[in-house]
Design an enzyme around this catalytic site. Structure first.
Site, PDB file in Angstrom:
ATOM      1  N   ASP A 190       0.870  -1.162   0.000  1.00 38.64           N
ATOM      2  CA  ASP A 190       0.000   0.000   0.000  1.00 38.64           C
ATOM      3  C   ASP A 190       0.917   1.225   0.000  1.00 38.64           C
ATOM      4  O   ASP A 190       2.125   1.130   0.237  1.00 38.64           O
ATOM      5  CB  ASP A 190      -0.923  -0.029   1.223  1.00 38.64           C
ATOM      6  CG  ASP A 190      -2.204   0.759   1.010  1.00 38.64           C
ATOM      7  OD1 ASP A 190      -2.226   1.642   0.120  1.00 38.64           O
ATOM      8  OD2 ASP A 190      -3.181   0.496   1.727  1.00 38.64           O
ATOM      9  N   TRP A 191       0.347   2.384  -0.265  1.00 41.24           N
ATOM     10  CA  TRP A 191       1.158   3.594  -0.389  1.00 41.24           C
ATOM     11  C   TRP A 191       1.862   3.919   0.933  1.00 41.24           C
ATOM     12  O   TRP A 191       1.245   3.983   1.977  1.00 41.24           O
ATOM     13  CB  TRP A 191       0.295   4.764  -0.838  1.00 41.24           C
ATOM     14  CG  TRP A 191       0.208   4.889  -2.332  1.00 41.24           C
ATOM     15  CD1 TRP A 191       0.703   5.899  -3.100  1.00 41.24           C
ATOM     16  CD2 TRP A 191      -0.393   3.961  -3.251  1.00 41.24           C
ATOM     17  NE1 TRP A 191       0.449   5.657  -4.434  1.00 41.24           N
ATOM     18  CE2 TRP A 191      -0.219   4.479  -4.557  1.00 41.24           C
ATOM     19  CE3 TRP A 191      -1.055   2.736  -3.095  1.00 41.24           C
ATOM     20  CZ2 TRP A 191      -0.688   3.824  -5.704  1.00 41.24           C
ATOM     21  CZ3 TRP A 191      -1.521   2.073  -4.235  1.00 41.24           C
ATOM     22  CH2 TRP A 191      -1.335   2.626  -5.512  1.00 41.24           C
TER      23      TRP A 191
END
Length: 522
Positions: A190-191
């Site tokens: 995920d970011w």
């Protein structure tokens, strides 16, 4: 390599998400994952995934960042609408069908977020503490089904798992996912979900999302010291394997979308005949919670006077970035799982077209109860459209930072229902909600029908009319428990704390209905 050589790899375009292509033009907003699950129909789940993937492939996107497979542990969880409910078997089956549909179309699916990302608050500053049996039987099970379906990629979560960052967690990514489940594809973060180059690379992460990234130059510099060449070689193999498996190296469509400037890229319309399917799927996902005195279906062509009440019944003049709608009908939640709508047909427009402009009256001000009562009192039936919204942590709407602050309806919804029911004995409540709500009015004798329409996508109005008029039988079933009191739920969102917040999954296997059954809560 060069173009045409066996080693030529042009890279991959990845794009959100679970409900259709995020941040693009001439695309469709599909019913949410939760709605698809409410159908309890494997064929519909598969068909929905194929349709989404057809649009994704049409835009030249190689990897669609979905499905979202986290469990409904908290009724107020911000992204519950993206996933498939509170039962691991159901979530697993829906995940399997969705991934098969996506990849049978030639697009790489991305099963997310492994694991323990059930709330948005503190998602990057918390540890989800899950015992081994609960991990295998509840929260990990959908990911096992994803691997069984052949998913080409998996996304690791922002949170920690048992004290270790998920994207640097060898027990989850290497031991559970690769060794036990047999996963052969690539893991993306995920970011901003990984921080250490050697810990991420050595513990199972293959692709790091920006920004900043501990991969790229940092990874190259680490080769030969904290990361071996063979580890990096395996990362490359993991990335290329699904690309070749799904023949994306052979005449794949060119990329025609851009997240940053969606309107400045070549505009090819990829919607096809999907509006027809979306209307059908949305209608088949509606759950009939109450229907007394034969209120539904409503008869068309007999001069029925219909009052349509509530701001949720009206449409939108323009799309709002990532679904952050505060007014008008709610057809999707907000965040990366949303779609910047091509169009949405709201309930009022569809109901008016069906019953006639001379037979339909409306009140759109949720706080003007006198106006609502006036319109409802002169109608044969009053349809009250109410909602709640939720989404990702990065956006706060009406004080709700991703997760909802409570389980009450938004925009004065409860009072609006009571006001209408006080003057009309055929009050139909339509719920456009991202998850469980409290329904103190459910036993009111004049609330004669209640429809849980969820997050139905762009054909929200037409699909609702199909159910209201009996064209489609409301055959959907709940994918979570709706309690009488919020205190009856076994787990609640952690709203306050000092990072790293410890989130203990203390109910273990007793998620949702299992807890209610084991504790004799009706």
């Amino acid at each position: 390599g060069t173009v045409g050589s066996p080693l030529y790899f042009p890279g991959m375009c990845m794009m959100n998400g679970p409900q259709g292509i995020g941040q693009a033009v001439r695309v469709s907003s599909f019913p949410s994952g939760s709605n698809a699950a409410q159908s309890w129909d494997r064929d519909l789940m598969y068909e929905r995934a194929v349709a989404i993937a057809e649009e994704v492939k049409g835009k030249g996107i190689h990897v669609v960042l979905g499905p979202s497979m986290n469990m409904v542990r908290y009724p107020a969880g911000g992204r519950n609408w993206e996933g498939f409910g509170a039962d691991p078997y159901l979530v697993g089956e829906a995940s399997y069908q969705t991934i098969k549909g996506i990849q049978d179309t030639g697009v790489i699916a991305n099963a997310k977020h492994i694991v323990g990302n059930e709330q948005e608050r503190f998602r990057s500053a918390s540890s989800s503490n899950i015992d081994d049996r609960t991990m295998h039987e509840v929260y990990g099970w959908p990911f096992f089904k994803a691997v069984e379906a052949g998913t080409g990629s998996v996304m690791c979560a922002l949170n920690m798992i048992n004290g270790t960052i998920a994207c640097e967690n060898g027990n989850v990514l290497n031991k559970l996912l690769r060794q036990e489940y047999g996963f052969k594809g690539f893991v993306i973060s995920d970011w901003q979900a990984a921080h250490s180059t050697p810990l991420a690379a050595n513990n199972g992460l293959d692709v790091m999302m920006p920004d900043p990234s501990p991969f790229g130059p940092a990874l190259l510099a680490a080769i030969g010291s904290s990361v071996t060449q063979s580890t990096v070689d395996q990362m490359a193999i993991n990335i290329l394997a699904p690309w070749y498996l799904l023949a994306q190296n052979q005449a794949y469509p060119p990329v025609t979308c851009n997240y940053s400037t969606p309107s400045n890229t070549p505009i090819n319309n990829v919607t096809g005949n999907h509006p027809i399917f979306i209307r059908k799927a949305a209608a088949e996902s509606v759950v009939l919670l109450k229907n007394t005195n034969n209120t539904l279906p409503l008869r068309v062509g007999v001069g029925l006077k219909v009052a349509v009440i509530g701001s949720d019944s009206r449409g939108h003049a323009a799309p709002v970035f990532q679904g952050s709608y505060t007014q008008g009908t709610i057809f999707e939640g907000w965040g990366s799982g949303s779609v910047d709508m091509n169009y949405v047909e709201a309930p009022l427009k569809s109901i008016t077209r069906t019953f006639g402009a001379d037979k339909v009256t409306s009140s759109q001000d949720d706080f003007n109860l006198n106006a609502a009562r006036l319109v409802a009192s002169s109608a044969d039936v009053a349809i009250v459209c109410v909602n709640v919204n939720s989404g990702q942590e990065h956006n706060t709407i009406d004080g709700n930072m991703g997760d909802r602050n409570n389980l009450t309806l938004w925009h004065n919804g409860d009072n609006l229902i009571y006001a209408v029911a006080a003057v009309n004995r055929r009050t139909v409540v339509v719920l456009h909600v991202t998850g469980q709500i409290l329904m103190p009015w459910i036993d009111h004798p004049n609330v004669s029908a209640v429809l849980l329409a969820g997050m139905p996508g762009q054909e929200t109005g037409p699909s609702l009319v199909d159910v209201l008029t009996g064209v489609t039988n409301p055959s959907g079933k709940l994918v979570y428990t709706i309690a009488k009191n919020e205190r009856d739920y076994p787990a609640r969102v952690t709203y306050t704390g000092t990072p790293i917040v410890q989130i203990d999954y203390y109910e273990k296997l007793n998620v949702d209905y299992r807890y209610f059954d084991n504790n004799s809560i009706a």
